[in-house]
Write a protein that holds these residues in place. Structure first.
Motif, mmCIF file in Angstrom:
data_model
loop_
_atom_site.group_PDB
_atom_site.id
_atom_site.type_symbol
_atom_site.label_atom_id
_atom_site.label_comp_id
_atom_site.label_asym_id
_atom_site.label_seq_id
_atom_site.Cartn_x
_atom_site.Cartn_y
_atom_site.Cartn_z
ATOM 1 N N ASP A 163 33.982 36.993 44.242
ATOM 2 C CA ASP A 163 34.274 35.849 45.121
ATOM 3 C C ASP A 163 32.985 35.154 45.560
ATOM 4 O OD1 ASP A 163 33.244 37.320 47.280
ATOM 5 O OD2 ASP A 163 35.213 38.189 47.719
ATOM 6 N N GLU A 164 33.134 34.077 46.330
ATOM 7 C CA GLU A 164 32.003 33.226 46.718
ATOM 8 C C GLU A 164 30.953 34.012 47.499
ATOM 9 O OE1 GLU A 164 35.236 32.610 47.389
ATOM 10 O OE2 GLU A 164 35.516 31.214 45.697
ATOM 11 N N ASP A 165 31.382 35.061 48.212
ATOM 12 C CA ASP A 165 30.430 35.834 49.018
ATOM 13 C C ASP A 165 29.790 36.975 48.228
ATOM 14 O OD1 ASP A 165 31.321 34.249 51.093
ATOM 15 O OD2 ASP A 165 32.937 35.649 51.606
ATOM 16 N N GLY A 166 30.067 37.038 46.944
ATOM 17 C CA GLY A 166 29.472 38.088 46.117
ATOM 18 C C GLY A 166 30.260 39.385 46.139
ATOM 19 N N GLY A 167 31.415 39.403 46.802
ATOM 20 C CA GLY A 167 32.239 40.615 46.844
ATOM 21 C C GLY A 167 33.235 40.629 45.689
ATOM 22 N N ARG A 168 33.755 41.790 45.418
ATOM 23 C CA ARG A 168 34.770 41.899 44.360
ATOM 24 C C ARG A 168 35.812 42.902 44.782
ATOM 25 N NH1 ARG A 168 34.769 44.883 39.591
ATOM 26 N NH2 ARG A 168 32.543 45.306 39.715
ATOM 27 N N GLU A 169 37.060 42.418 44.927
ATOM 28 C CA GLU A 169 38.163 43.247 45.420
ATOM 29 C C GLU A 169 38.776 44.084 44.289
ATOM 30 O OE1 GLU A 169 42.562 42.222 47.420
ATOM 31 O OE2 GLU A 169 41.144 40.629 46.960
ATOM 32 N N THR A 170 38.758 43.533 43.074
ATOM 33 C CA THR A 170 39.454 44.159 41.943
ATOM 34 C C THR A 170 38.488 44.953 41.074
ATOM 35 O OG1 THR A 170 41.060 42.342 41.928
ATOM 36 C CG2 THR A 170 40.875 43.634 39.905
ATOM 37 N N LYS A 171 38.839 46.208 40.789
ATOM 38 C CA LYS A 171 38.037 47.023 39.876
ATOM 39 C C LYS A 171 38.291 46.534 38.454
ATOM 40 C CE LYS A 171 36.737 50.296 42.869
ATOM 41 N NZ LYS A 171 35.358 50.279 43.362
#
Ligand code: C5P
Length: 236
Positions: free
Chosen positions: A104-112
């Motif tokens: 995502d835009e903040d550099g996070g990733r929810e999905t493995k």
């Protein structure tokens, strides 16, 4: 992520899936949604199952040029599934693009993001003569797993029998999601190399994927509970 049993929802449409999931009452198992259901019902089926509180492995096995896979993952990201996959055959640049698409835009990733190494339906013969890969299957699978790890992926789909060597080469935190699991004394179906939930656990599998032994059981909830008890032992 904690170890668990993932039920493969190899079913043709929404009606059959929903009547199956209704049987679980307040329990919310992990489920795997594959191409059959996704292409029949579209992304809304994923949203609906997620709204109902199930954990989802979306098994779409993407493989295309990096730009297309990045875009596809960007389109799939809002579904917020727990795990999604692609083919390691698409090579490192494609796998890195997939990671970007899921971020995502903040550099996070929810999905493995995990990779299929080489499909278990591929024979050594086809590997050599048709795919022109002149190495033993096991070596090729391990090399593909290392490519996936190098590209920033979180794990692979593999046989439970391959979990120890993949964990050894790619680290214990690298997820092994393993189909080909059968209850002791149960029907094998078309799976060739099968492992029990207990054996898969001993081999270090992080998730086992079971379809027909649960979906085809007279009492699917009892079969799922049995699989969890055998796989998770005292932690079920
Ligand atoms: O019914 P069964 O337990 O054999 O279902 C296993 C599930 O895992 C199916 O959805 C199948 O497509 C999937 N799978 C597999 N072997 C692989 C990759 C995926 O059986 N190598």
């Amino acid at each position: 992520m904690a170890k668990d049993v993932i039920i493969a929802l190899d079913m043709p449409n929404r009606a059959s899936v929903m009547s199956f999931l209704d049987r679980f009452g307040g329990e919310k198992p992990w489920v795997k949604i594959g191409m059959e259901l996704f292409y029949a019902e579209g992304p809304e089926i994923v949203r609906e199952i997620k709204r109902r509180g199930f954990h989802i492995f979306l098994d779409l096995k993407l493989c295309d040029i990096p730009n297309t896979v990045r875009g596809a993952m960007r389109s799939l990201r809002p579904l917020g599934v727990d795990i999604i996959n692609l083919h390691a055959f698409g090579a490192a640049e494609m796998m890195r693009a997939a990671v970007e698409g899921l971020t995502d835009e903040d550099g996070g990733r929810e999905t493995k993001l995990i990779a299929v190494t080489i499909l278990t339906s591929t024979s050594e013969e086809a590997l050599r003569r048709e795919m022109l890969i002149d190495r033993p299957m096991a070596d090729a699978c391990i090399a593909y797993a290392e490519n996936a790890k190098g590209a920033g992926l979180d794990g692979v789909v593999c046989s439970p029998l391959e979990s120890p060597v993949i964990h050894g080469r790619c680290g214990e935190g690298f997820l092994t999601v393993t189909p080909g699991v059968r209850f002791a004394g149960g029907e094998r179906g078309d799976q060739v190399r099968v492992t029990t939930p207990e054996k898969a656990s001993a081999l270090g599998s992080d998730y086992i994927v079971m379809g027909r032994p649960i979906t085809g059981a007279a009492d699917p909830v009892a079969a799922w509970e049995r699989a969890r008890a055998e796989f998770l032992g005292g932690n079920a």
